[in-house]
Write a protein that holds these residues in place. Structure first.
Motif, PDB file in Angstrom:
ATOM      1  N   LEU A   1       4.836  16.107   4.240  1.00  0.00           N
ATOM      2  CA  LEU A   1       3.563  15.629   3.726  1.00  0.00           C
ATOM      3  C   LEU A   1       2.796  16.784   3.103  1.00  0.00           C
ATOM      4  CD1 LEU A   1       2.395  13.189   6.527  1.00  0.00           C
ATOM      5  CD2 LEU A   1       3.280  12.627   4.261  1.00  0.00           C
ATOM      6  N   ASP A   2       2.242  16.537   1.951  1.00  0.00           N
ATOM      7  CA  ASP A   2       1.488  17.510   1.201  1.00  0.00           C
ATOM      8  C   ASP A   2       0.011  17.430   1.595  1.00  0.00           C
ATOM      9  OD1 ASP A   2       0.248  19.063  -0.744  1.00  0.00           O
ATOM     10  OD2 ASP A   2       1.310  18.126  -2.415  1.00  0.00           O
ATOM     11  N   ALA A   3      -0.649  18.534   1.603  1.00  0.00           N
ATOM     12  CA  ALA A   3      -2.071  18.562   1.955  1.00  0.00           C
ATOM     13  C   ALA A   3      -2.932  17.866   0.919  1.00  0.00           C
ATOM     14  CB  ALA A   3      -2.536  20.008   2.113  1.00  0.00           C
ATOM     15  N   ASN A   4      -2.428  17.753  -0.313  1.00  0.00           N
ATOM     16  CA  ASN A   4      -3.216  17.160  -1.398  1.00  0.00           C
ATOM     17  C   ASN A   4      -3.127  15.656  -1.484  1.00  0.00           C
ATOM     18  OD1 ASN A   4      -4.027  19.722  -2.244  1.00  0.00           O
ATOM     19  ND2 ASN A   4      -2.143  19.962  -3.425  1.00  0.00           N
TER      20      ASN A   4
ATOM     21  N   ALA B   1      -0.696  17.047   7.038  1.00  0.00           N
ATOM     22  CA  ALA B   1      -0.010  17.925   6.092  1.00  0.00           C
ATOM     23  C   ALA B   1       0.979  18.810   6.843  1.00  0.00           C
ATOM     24  CB  ALA B   1      -1.021  18.782   5.352  1.00  0.00           C
ATOM     25  N   GLY B   2       2.159  18.938   6.269  1.00  0.00           N
ATOM     26  CA  GLY B   2       3.209  19.750   6.883  1.00  0.00           C
ATOM     27  C   GLY B   2       4.172  18.950   7.743  1.00  0.00           C
ATOM     28  N   ASP B   3       3.781  17.746   8.154  1.00  0.00           N
ATOM     29  CA  ASP B   3       4.686  16.918   8.949  1.00  0.00           C
ATOM     30  C   ASP B   3       5.866  16.478   8.100  1.00  0.00           C
ATOM     31  OD1 ASP B   3       3.084  17.115  11.179  1.00  0.00           O
ATOM     32  OD2 ASP B   3       2.171  15.142  10.942  1.00  0.00           O
TER      33      ASP B   3
ATOM     34  N   GLY C   1       0.822  -1.200   0.000  1.00  0.00           N
ATOM     35  CA  GLY C   1       0.000   0.000   0.000  1.00  0.00           C
ATOM     36  C   GLY C   1       0.853   1.245   0.000  1.00  0.00           C
ATOM     37  N   ASP C   2       0.204   2.368   0.038  1.00  0.00           N
ATOM     38  CA  ASP C   2       0.892   3.649   0.076  1.00  0.00           C
ATOM     39  C   ASP C   2       1.339   3.931   1.505  1.00  0.00           C
ATOM     40  OD1 ASP C   2       1.774   6.249  -0.038  1.00  0.00           O
ATOM     41  OD2 ASP C   2      -0.045   7.053  -0.944  1.00  0.00           O
ATOM     42  N   PRO C   3       2.641   4.011   1.755  1.00  0.00           N
ATOM     43  CA  PRO C   3       3.104   4.257   3.123  1.00  0.00           C
ATOM     44  C   PRO C   3       2.631   5.607   3.670  1.00  0.00           C
ATOM     45  CG  PRO C   3       4.953   4.305   1.586  1.00  0.00           C
ATOM     46  CD  PRO C   3       3.751   3.861   0.815  1.00  0.00           C
ATOM     47  N   LEU C   4       2.445   6.577   2.796  1.00  0.00           N
ATOM     48  CA  LEU C   4       1.972   7.880   3.262  1.00  0.00           C
ATOM     49  C   LEU C   4       0.547   7.794   3.781  1.00  0.00           C
ATOM     50  CD1 LEU C   4       3.470  10.263   0.562  1.00  0.00           C
ATOM     51  CD2 LEU C   4       4.405   9.602   2.776  1.00  0.00           C
ATOM     52  N   ASP C   5      -0.279   7.009   3.089  1.00  0.00           N
ATOM     53  CA  ASP C   5      -1.643   6.790   3.584  1.00  0.00           C
ATOM     54  C   ASP C   5      -1.604   6.113   4.945  1.00  0.00           C
ATOM     55  OD1 ASP C   5      -2.858   7.979   1.410  1.00  0.00           O
ATOM     56  OD2 ASP C   5      -3.239   6.086   0.361  1.00  0.00           O
ATOM     57  N   ALA C   6      -0.716   5.138   5.103  1.00  0.00           N
ATOM     58  CA  ALA C   6      -0.603   4.430   6.380  1.00  0.00           C
ATOM     59  C   ALA C   6      -0.149   5.383   7.486  1.00  0.00           C
ATOM     60  CB  ALA C   6       0.370   3.259   6.251  1.00  0.00           C
ATOM     61  N   LEU C   7       0.783   6.275   7.173  1.00  0.00           N
ATOM     62  CA  LEU C   7       1.229   7.243   8.178  1.00  0.00           C
ATOM     63  C   LEU C   7       0.070   8.134   8.613  1.00  0.00           C
ATOM     64  CD1 LEU C   7       4.745   8.391   6.908  1.00  0.00           C
ATOM     65  CD2 LEU C   7       4.231   6.959   8.889  1.00  0.00           C
ATOM     66  N   ARG C   8      -0.756   8.495   7.664  1.00  0.00           N
ATOM     67  CA  ARG C   8      -1.909   9.345   7.994  1.00  0.00           C
ATOM     68  C   ARG C   8      -2.957   8.583   8.800  1.00  0.00           C
ATOM     69  NH1 ARG C   8      -0.704  11.672   2.799  1.00  0.00           N
ATOM     70  NH2 ARG C   8      -0.455  13.907   3.033  1.00  0.00           N
ATOM     71  N   LEU C   9      -3.332   7.424   8.308  1.00  0.00           N
ATOM     72  CA  LEU C   9      -4.428   6.670   8.918  1.00  0.00           C
ATOM     73  C   LEU C   9      -4.048   6.002  10.234  1.00  0.00           C
ATOM     74  CD1 LEU C   9      -5.902   5.056   5.678  1.00  0.00           C
ATOM     75  CD2 LEU C   9      -6.866   6.953   7.006  1.00  0.00           C
ATOM     76  N   ALA C  10      -2.907   5.385  10.273  1.00  0.00           N
ATOM     77  CA  ALA C  10      -2.538   4.593  11.454  1.00  0.00           C
ATOM     78  C   ALA C  10      -1.707   5.373  12.479  1.00  0.00           C
ATOM     79  CB  ALA C  10      -1.765   3.344  11.025  1.00  0.00           C
ATOM     80  N   PHE C  11      -1.019   6.417  12.030  1.00  0.00           N
ATOM     81  CA  PHE C  11      -0.102   7.098  12.935  1.00  0.00           C
ATOM     82  C   PHE C  11      -0.414   8.584  13.120  1.00  0.00           C
ATOM     83  CE2 PHE C  11       2.080   3.401  11.226  1.00  0.00           C
ATOM     84  CZ  PHE C  11       2.496   2.779  12.387  1.00  0.00           C
ATOM     85  N   GLY C  12      -1.429   9.076  12.436  1.00  0.00           N
ATOM     86  CA  GLY C  12      -1.871  10.448  12.649  1.00  0.00           C
ATOM     87  C   GLY C  12      -1.068  11.535  11.961  1.00  0.00           C
ATOM     88  N   ALA C  13      -0.291  11.182  10.947  1.00  0.00           N
ATOM     89  CA  ALA C  13       0.487  12.190  10.226  1.00  0.00           C
ATOM     90  C   ALA C  13      -0.457  13.155   9.511  1.00  0.00           C
ATOM     91  CB  ALA C  13       1.420  11.519   9.221  1.00  0.00           C
TER      92      ALA C  13
END
Length: 105
Positions: free
Chosen positions: A101-104, A78-80, A64-76
């Protein structure tokens, strides 16, 4: 803003730390049964810093997309900042890359 550190797998990192242990303590070895302890201690020190989050490679989806995982599972958010440490091109070598991390996405 937070910083997310993506580290290699615990197994890889444990072996690498054990190899480094021998440089600091010539004549001593760190048995494989203690590698996890080295990783846990290193991770705890970093994670104890304000707004620092440590994620090991095995905690991210392989397909999967690691960025999605950072957002969903770890709370990352935009701007992090994300700093990824990974194996380099030579044995025992590490390399890194970083981004915000980009807001888009």
């Amino acid at each position: 803003m937070s910083t997310f550190y993506i580290l290699p797998s615990r197994a890889f990192l444990g072996r690498l730390l054990a190899e480094q242990f021998a440089y600091f303590f010539p004549g001593l070895t760190c048995p494989a049964t203690r590698w996890q302890e080295l990783v846990d201690d290193l991770t705890a020190v970093a994670a104890g810093e304000a707004n620092a989050f440590v994620v090991h490679a095995e905690e991210l989806p392989a397909d999967g997309d690691p960025l999605d995982a950072l957002r969903l599972a770890f709370g990352a958010e935009a701007g992090d900042q994300v700093i990824e440490i990974h194996a380099g091109t030579k044995p025992g070598e590490l390399a890194s890359k970083s981004w915000r991390l980009d807001a888009n996405k």
